[in-house]
Design a protein around this motif. Structure first.
Motif, PDB file in Angstrom:
ATOM      1  N   ASP A 281       0.012  -5.960  -2.402  1.00  0.00           N
ATOM      2  CA  ASP A 281      -0.090  -7.215  -1.586  1.00  0.00           C
ATOM      3  C   ASP A 281       0.489  -8.329  -2.082  1.00  0.00           C
ATOM      4  OD1 ASP A 281      -1.537  -6.007   0.657  1.00  0.00           O
ATOM      5  OD2 ASP A 281      -3.268  -5.852  -0.593  1.00  0.00           O
ATOM      6  N   PRO A 282       0.719  -9.327  -1.443  1.00  0.00           N
ATOM      7  CA  PRO A 282       1.539 -10.526  -1.880  1.00  0.00           C
ATOM      8  C   PRO A 282       0.343 -11.336  -2.891  1.00  0.00           C
ATOM      9  CG  PRO A 282       1.864 -10.502   0.577  1.00  0.00           C
ATOM     10  CD  PRO A 282       0.991  -9.498   0.120  1.00  0.00           C
TER      11      PRO A 282
ATOM     12  N   THR B 153      -9.149  -6.827  -2.765  1.00  0.00           N
ATOM     13  CA  THR B 153      -8.460  -7.137  -1.804  1.00  0.00           C
ATOM     14  C   THR B 153      -8.087  -5.836  -1.267  1.00  0.00           C
ATOM     15  OG1 THR B 153      -6.392  -7.436  -3.005  1.00  0.00           O
ATOM     16  CG2 THR B 153      -7.362  -9.466  -2.156  1.00  0.00           C
ATOM     17  N   GLY B 154      -8.643  -5.126  -0.287  1.00  0.00           N
ATOM     18  CA  GLY B 154      -8.354  -3.707  -0.011  1.00  0.00           C
ATOM     19  C   GLY B 154      -8.865  -2.836  -0.875  1.00  0.00           C
ATOM     20  N   ASP B 155      -8.170  -1.990  -1.720  1.00  0.00           N
ATOM     21  CA  ASP B 155      -8.873  -1.313  -2.723  1.00  0.00           C
ATOM     22  C   ASP B 155      -8.288  -1.734  -4.165  1.00  0.00           C
ATOM     23  OD1 ASP B 155      -6.418  -0.389  -2.521  1.00  0.00           O
ATOM     24  OD2 ASP B 155      -6.622   1.954  -2.441  1.00  0.00           O
ATOM     25  N   VAL B 156      -7.659  -2.892  -4.114  1.00  0.00           N
ATOM     26  CA  VAL B 156      -7.129  -3.341  -5.440  1.00  0.00           C
ATOM     27  C   VAL B 156      -8.024  -4.336  -6.063  1.00  0.00           C
ATOM     28  CG1 VAL B 156      -5.109  -4.520  -6.709  1.00  0.00           C
ATOM     29  CG2 VAL B 156      -4.806  -2.682  -4.642  1.00  0.00           C
ATOM     30  N   PRO B 157      -8.500  -4.165  -7.074  1.00  0.00           N
ATOM     31  CA  PRO B 157      -9.319  -5.156  -8.084  1.00  0.00           C
ATOM     32  C   PRO B 157      -8.398  -6.268  -8.289  1.00  0.00           C
ATOM     33  CG  PRO B 157      -8.995  -3.203  -9.245  1.00  0.00           C
ATOM     34  CD  PRO B 157      -8.222  -2.974  -8.017  1.00  0.00           C
TER      35      PRO B 157
ATOM     36  N   GLY C 131       0.786  -1.390   0.047  1.00  0.00           N
ATOM     37  CA  GLY C 131       0.016   0.020   0.077  1.00  0.00           C
ATOM     38  C   GLY C 131       0.832   1.210   0.097  1.00  0.00           C
ATOM     39  N   ASP C 132       2.316   1.243   0.233  1.00  0.00           N
ATOM     40  CA  ASP C 132       3.140   2.406   0.297  1.00  0.00           C
ATOM     41  C   ASP C 132       3.335   2.886  -1.147  1.00  0.00           C
ATOM     42  OD1 ASP C 132       2.988   2.414   3.044  1.00  0.00           O
ATOM     43  OD2 ASP C 132       5.107   1.686   3.172  1.00  0.00           O
TER      44      ASP C 132
ATOM     45  N   ARG D 215       5.356  -7.153  -7.708  1.00  0.00           N
ATOM     46  CA  ARG D 215       5.829  -6.866  -6.314  1.00  0.00           C
ATOM     47  C   ARG D 215       5.067  -5.172  -6.206  1.00  0.00           C
ATOM     48  NH1 ARG D 215      11.164  -8.524  -3.743  1.00  0.00           N
ATOM     49  NH2 ARG D 215       9.481  -8.516  -2.121  1.00  0.00           N
ATOM     50  N   LEU D 216       5.117  -4.841  -7.607  1.00  0.00           N
ATOM     51  CA  LEU D 216       4.392  -3.158  -7.437  1.00  0.00           C
ATOM     52  C   LEU D 216       3.085  -3.345  -8.247  1.00  0.00           C
ATOM     53  CD1 LEU D 216       7.625  -1.285  -8.138  1.00  0.00           C
ATOM     54  CD2 LEU D 216       6.537  -1.669  -5.910  1.00  0.00           C
TER      55      LEU D 216
END
Length: 263
Positions: A93-94, A155-159, A48-49, A80-81
């Motif tokens: 996220d992993p 997952t979180g705000d990532v589709p 998230g960073d 990874r990004l």
């Protein structure tokens, strides 16, 4: 977001002149890639960073923006990004690595792996008349009513995936969109039908993202996707569902254990 000052304080070379590689020459882009990898592995950068921009990286390492972009693109391809159009590049996220030896939903598998934050955005929830191909797979007559669900999984705000699910309407009376946020649809339906979902037929293939999938997965049209088509069956042999799921391969992978026949 990590600052440039904090980057410069890290015990890793921040310019080509501070070379820790003593054997063969190392490409400049690889130094940036290794630097960012170490920041992620050490926990200095967390999921998230936001990472520095390509312009900041090129200034920091005294290289061209093209060189910095190559390093970032490599890490994005490796999962990874993650790039967010118009916002920036963030630590991902992993990757979700899913076992294909058991019949589970994504919700159940995420719970097993210890992931949190899985949720859905419902795009459509409608009762329709079935087309002949869908009716045949669901074991019903053409134009019989079906429930069609379209949703994006996050997952979180990532589709991470876009799904289209078809159910025979007579097997899911009263099922509402809120139910999809209460956990696994399989668990909900097994409780209502008092019957186990016994087995499924599944197919995995690589496809290019349409404009529709690209929009909801925040990727460019034509990007590679994993398409997983599943037809599941109840214990009495009735087809329960057809699900088509389009996964971002930078956020999701499959693992299958194979055993060689004895003798």
């Amino acid at each position: 977001m990590i600052s440039l000052d904090s980057i410069q304080d890290k015990p890793f070379p921040v310019s080509p002149k501070e070379d820790l590689y003593t054997s063969a020459p190392v490409p400049l882009y690889y130094r940036i890639k290794e630097y960012l990898s170490i920041q992620i592995d050490s926990g200095a950068l967390l999921p998230g960073d936001q990472i520095p921009t390509e312009e900041q990286l090129s200034e920091l390492f005294q290289v061209s923006r093209m060189t910095a972009r190559r390093a970032v693109n490599d890490l994005a391809r490796e999962g990874r990004l993650i790039r967010r159009q118009g916002i920036g590049t963030f630590v991902a996220d992993p990757i979700i690595e899913r076992q294909l030896t058991r019949l589970t939903t994504l919700s159940e598998e995420m719970q097993r792996l210890g992931y949190t934050g899985l949720h859905s955005r419902i795009l459509a929830w409608r009762i329709l008349r079935s087309s002949p191909p869908v009716a045949k797979l669901l074991g019903i007559e053409s134009k019989d009513p079906i429930l069609r669900i379209r949703r994006v999984r996050y997952t979180g705000d990532v589709p991470i995936a876009v799904q289209t699910i078809y159910f025979p309407e007579h097997l899911v009376p009263g099922l509402e969109s809120q139910d999809s946020e209460k956990g696994s649809l399989y668990q909900i339906l097994e409780g209502r039908l008092h019957q186990r979902i016994e087995w499924a037929r599944q197919r995995i293939e690589a496809v290019a993202a349409t404009k529709f999938h690209a929009k909801w997965l925040d990727i460019a049209p034509g990007s590679p996707l994993l398409k997983v088509t599943r037809q599941s069956f109840l214990a009495d042999g009735q087809p329960l569902e057809i699900t088509k799921t389009y996964y971002r391969p930078d956020r999701y992978s499959c693992q299958i254990n194979l055993y060689r026949d004895q003798g």
